[in-house]
Motif scaffolding. Structure first.
Motif, PDB file in Angstrom:
ATOM      1  N   GLY A 116       0.805  -1.215   0.000  1.00 34.02           N
ATOM      2  CA  GLY A 116       0.000   0.000   0.000  1.00 34.02           C
ATOM      3  C   GLY A 116       0.836   1.262   0.000  1.00 34.02           C
ATOM      4  O   GLY A 116       0.484   2.250  -0.646  1.00 34.02           O
ATOM      5  N   LEU A 117       1.980   1.238   0.700  1.00 33.22           N
ATOM      6  CA  LEU A 117       2.837   2.427   0.749  1.00 33.22           C
ATOM      7  C   LEU A 117       3.426   2.719  -0.628  1.00 33.22           C
ATOM      8  O   LEU A 117       3.457   3.873  -1.071  1.00 33.22           O
ATOM      9  CB  LEU A 117       3.948   2.224   1.776  1.00 33.22           C
ATOM     10  CG  LEU A 117       4.886   3.411   1.995  1.00 33.22           C
ATOM     11  CD1 LEU A 117       4.110   4.666   2.357  1.00 33.22           C
ATOM     12  CD2 LEU A 117       5.911   3.088   3.082  1.00 33.22           C
ATOM     13  N   PHE A 118       3.881   1.674  -1.320  1.00 36.26           N
ATOM     14  CA  PHE A 118       4.371   1.877  -2.688  1.00 36.26           C
ATOM     15  C   PHE A 118       3.240   2.371  -3.591  1.00 36.26           C
ATOM     16  O   PHE A 118       3.437   3.225  -4.458  1.00 36.26           O
ATOM     17  CB  PHE A 118       4.940   0.569  -3.246  1.00 36.26           C
ATOM     18  CG  PHE A 118       6.315   0.235  -2.742  1.00 36.26           C
ATOM     19  CD1 PHE A 118       7.424   0.944  -3.182  1.00 36.26           C
ATOM     20  CD2 PHE A 118       6.503  -0.789  -1.826  1.00 36.26           C
ATOM     21  CE1 PHE A 118       8.701   0.639  -2.725  1.00 36.26           C
ATOM     22  CE2 PHE A 118       7.769  -1.106  -1.360  1.00 36.26           C
ATOM     23  CZ  PHE A 118       8.878  -0.388  -1.807  1.00 36.26           C
ATOM     24  N   LEU A 119       2.047   1.824  -3.373  1.00 36.96           N
ATOM     25  CA  LEU A 119       0.899   2.198  -4.203  1.00 36.96           C
ATOM     26  C   LEU A 119       0.528   3.662  -3.990  1.00 36.96           C
ATOM     27  O   LEU A 119       0.303   4.415  -4.950  1.00 36.96           O
ATOM     28  CB  LEU A 119      -0.288   1.303  -3.862  1.00 36.96           C
ATOM     29  CG  LEU A 119      -1.357   1.116  -4.937  1.00 36.96           C
ATOM     30  CD1 LEU A 119      -0.779   0.410  -6.149  1.00 36.96           C
ATOM     31  CD2 LEU A 119      -2.528   0.309  -4.374  1.00 36.96           C
ATOM     32  N   VAL A 120       0.485   4.090  -2.732  1.00 34.61           N
ATOM     33  CA  VAL A 120       0.146   5.483  -2.417  1.00 34.61           C
ATOM     34  C   VAL A 120       1.231   6.420  -2.941  1.00 34.61           C
ATOM     35  O   VAL A 120       0.936   7.488  -3.493  1.00 34.61           O
ATOM     36  CB  VAL A 120      -0.038   5.652  -0.894  1.00 34.61           C
ATOM     37  CG1 VAL A 120      -0.128   7.134  -0.525  1.00 34.61           C
ATOM     38  CG2 VAL A 120      -1.292   4.922  -0.433  1.00 34.61           C
ATOM     39  N   ALA A 121       2.490   6.016  -2.784  1.00 35.07           N
ATOM     40  CA  ALA A 121       3.597   6.851  -3.253  1.00 35.07           C
ATOM     41  C   ALA A 121       3.536   7.055  -4.767  1.00 35.07           C
ATOM     42  O   ALA A 121       3.940   8.099  -5.278  1.00 35.07           O
ATOM     43  CB  ALA A 121       4.933   6.229  -2.859  1.00 35.07           C
ATOM     44  N   ARG A 122       3.009   6.055  -5.476  1.00 38.54           N
ATOM     45  CA  ARG A 122       2.894   6.167  -6.935  1.00 38.54           C
ATOM     46  C   ARG A 122       1.548   6.740  -7.367  1.00 38.54           C
ATOM     47  O   ARG A 122       1.264   6.827  -8.555  1.00 38.54           O
ATOM     48  CB  ARG A 122       3.095   4.783  -7.572  1.00 38.54           C
ATOM     49  CG  ARG A 122       4.423   4.161  -7.240  1.00 38.54           C
ATOM     50  CD  ARG A 122       4.639   2.834  -7.947  1.00 38.54           C
ATOM     51  NE  ARG A 122       4.831   3.035  -9.378  1.00 38.54           N
ATOM     52  CZ  ARG A 122       5.165   2.060 -10.214  1.00 38.54           C
ATOM     53  NH1 ARG A 122       5.319   0.833  -9.764  1.00 38.54           N
ATOM     54  NH2 ARG A 122       5.324   2.306 -11.491  1.00 38.54           N
TER      55      ARG A 122
ATOM     56  N   MET B  15      -5.419  -1.394   2.703  1.00 38.74           N
ATOM     57  CA  MET B  15      -4.156  -1.078   2.044  1.00 38.74           C
ATOM     58  C   MET B  15      -3.790   0.393   2.194  1.00 38.74           C
ATOM     59  O   MET B  15      -2.612   0.743   2.281  1.00 38.74           O
ATOM     60  CB  MET B  15      -4.230  -1.441   0.559  1.00 38.74           C
ATOM     61  CG  MET B  15      -4.396  -2.919   0.292  1.00 38.74           C
ATOM     62  SD  MET B  15      -4.069  -3.337  -1.431  1.00 38.74           S
ATOM     63  CE  MET B  15      -2.302  -3.098  -1.483  1.00 38.74           C
ATOM     64  N   VAL B  16      -4.785   1.254   2.238  1.00 39.75           N
ATOM     65  CA  VAL B  16      -4.535   2.693   2.198  1.00 39.75           C
ATOM     66  C   VAL B  16      -4.620   3.357   3.566  1.00 39.75           C
ATOM     67  O   VAL B  16      -3.790   4.209   3.909  1.00 39.75           O
ATOM     68  CB  VAL B  16      -5.521   3.369   1.221  1.00 39.75           C
ATOM     69  CG1 VAL B  16      -5.393   4.883   1.285  1.00 39.75           C
ATOM     70  CG2 VAL B  16      -5.282   2.879  -0.199  1.00 39.75           C
ATOM     71  N   VAL B  17      -5.612   2.979   4.390  1.00 39.07           N
ATOM     72  CA  VAL B  17      -5.847   3.694   5.650  1.00 39.07           C
ATOM     73  C   VAL B  17      -4.669   3.592   6.617  1.00 39.07           C
ATOM     74  O   VAL B  17      -4.237   4.605   7.169  1.00 39.07           O
ATOM     75  CB  VAL B  17      -7.164   3.213   6.303  1.00 39.07           C
ATOM     76  CG1 VAL B  17      -7.348   3.863   7.677  1.00 39.07           C
ATOM     77  CG2 VAL B  17      -8.355   3.548   5.409  1.00 39.07           C
TER      78      VAL B  17
END
Length: 304
Positions: free
Chosen positions: A55-61, A236-238
Motif C-alpha cells: 500500500g505504501l508503494f501504491l500510495v507513493a505512486r 491497504m490505504v488507511v
C-alpha cells in the motif's frame, strides 16, 4: 440494492455452513476451536503485513485506485472458478480463491496494458477494468442462480470462514510478495520516486513494474479473505495514511503503517468476536480510528 440482490441465498449458506449470520457477524460458537482461531489469526497477521508494504508503494505512486480494481477482478475469478468447478469436476480441484488469484494477476497485466495504451489518459484503466469485472461478475452470479461458495465472505471479509486451502494460498502469496520486495526493494524504491532516473542508471523499469503489479495482485487476493472485496483497498490505504501522519521518511512510515495495520487486524478481530460484528468491516473501522488518532496527534504536534 445490488449487493443485497447478489448476496441473497449465499448469505444464508454462509450462516448455515460457517456459523456466521447473514450480516457477516461472528458467532461465538466455535471461538475456542483452536484450528479455526489459528487459521483466522495467521491469515490476519499475514494480510496485516502485506497490505501496508504494498500500500505504501501504491500510495507513493498515486495508484491507490488500482487496489479496488484488482479486488473486483479477483471476485470475477472466484465466480469463474465456482462455475467451472460445478460444470467440470476436474476443474474443482482448484478452489475458487485460487482462480481469484490467477484472475487478479491477469487483471494486473491488463491494468498495465491499458495504462500504456492510454499513455496520456492512464487513469482510464481503472473505470474500464472495474466495469468489466463488475459487469461479468453480476452476469455469472445470475447464471449460477445463487452462489454456493462463501460470497458474503468474499464481499465483506470473514476471517473465521478461512479454510486450510485458503491459509495455504495466503501463505504462498505472502512468501512470494515478501521475497519479491526483499529482492527488488532498491529497484522498487527508485522506480516509485523517479522512474526516469531509474531508467538512466540501468534499472529495467518495465520489468520492475511488471513484478510490482503481480505482487500487488497477490496481496489483494490474500487480503480479500480477511476484509472482503469491498473493503480491501481500505486496509491497504488507511494504515498508510495514518502512518504518514505520525512518521517521516519512507522506512519510518512503513514501520508505523505496519504497526497500525497489525493492531487494526488484531483489535478488529477481537471486537468482532466480542460484539458479533463483521470481521472485515470492524478491522477497517479500527484502522480508521487509528487514522483519526494520528490526525489529532499531528494537529497537536504542529500547534505545539
Amino acid at each position: 440494492m445490488l449487493v443485497r440482490e447478489i448476496v441473497g441465498p449465499a448469505a444464508r449458506d454462509v450462516a448455515r455452513d460457517a456459523g456466521d449470520g447473514a450480516d457477516g457477524g461472528v458467532d461465538m460458537e466455535g471461538f475456542f476451536d483452536g484450528s479455526l482461531v489459528q487459521r483466522a489469526l495467521l491469515t490476519g497477521a499475514m494480510v496485516g503485513l502485506l497490505c501496508p508494504i504494498m500500500g505504501l508503494f501504491l500510495v507513493a505512486r498515486r495508484l491507490a485506485a488500482i487496489g479496488e480494481v484488482l479486488a473486483h477482478v479477483n471476485l470475477l475469478g472466484v465466480a469463474v472458478g465456482a462455475m467451472a468447478g460445478s460444470a467440470v469436476p476436474f476443474l474443482a480441484s482448484l478452489t475458487p480463491p485460487a482462480y481469484g488469484m490467477a484472475f487478479a494477476v491477469l487483471g494486473a497485466f491488463a491494468v498495465l496494458g491499458l495504462r500504456r495504451a492510454y499513455a496520456q489518459f492512464a487513469e482510464l484503466a481503472v473505470p474500464i477494468l472495474l466495469a468489466v469485472a463488475l459487469g461479468a461478475s453480476v452476469v455469472l452470479f445470475r447464471l449460477m442462480g445463487g452462489f454456493g461458495a462463501d460470497l458474503a465472505g468474499y464481499l465483506f471479509g470473514n476471517l473465521v470462514a478461512v479454510q486450510s486451502a485458503d491459509l495455504q494460498l495466503v501463505a504462498v502469496a505472502t512468501a512470494l510478495v515478501l521475497g519479491g520486495v526483499a529482492l527488488l526493494y532498491k529497484e522498487l524504491f527508485a522506480v516509485t520516486f523517479d522512474a526516469e532516473y531509474a531508467r538512466v542508471v540501468g534499472i529495467p523499469v518495465r520489468a520492475v513494474e511488471n513484478a510490482f503489479i503481480v505482487m500487488m495482485a497477490l496481496t489483494i487476493s490474500a487480503a480479500v479473505r480477511a476484509v472482503g472485496v469491498l473493503l480491501v483497498s481500505g486496509l491497504m490505504v488507511v494504515p498508510v495514511a495514518a502512518g504518514m501522519l505520525v512518521a517521516s521518511g519512507f522506512r519510518r512510515t512503513l514501520v508505523a503503517s505496519l504497526a497500525i495495520s497489525e493492531l487494526s487486524v488484531a483489535i478488529g478481530f477481537a471486537l468482532a468476536y466480542g460484539f458479533r460484528l463483521a470481521t472485515g468491516g470492524t478491522i477497517v473501522l479500527v484502522a480508521l480510528f487509528f487514522l483519526l488518532v494520528a490526525a489529532v496527534y499531528r494537529h497537536l504536534r504542529e500547534r505545539g
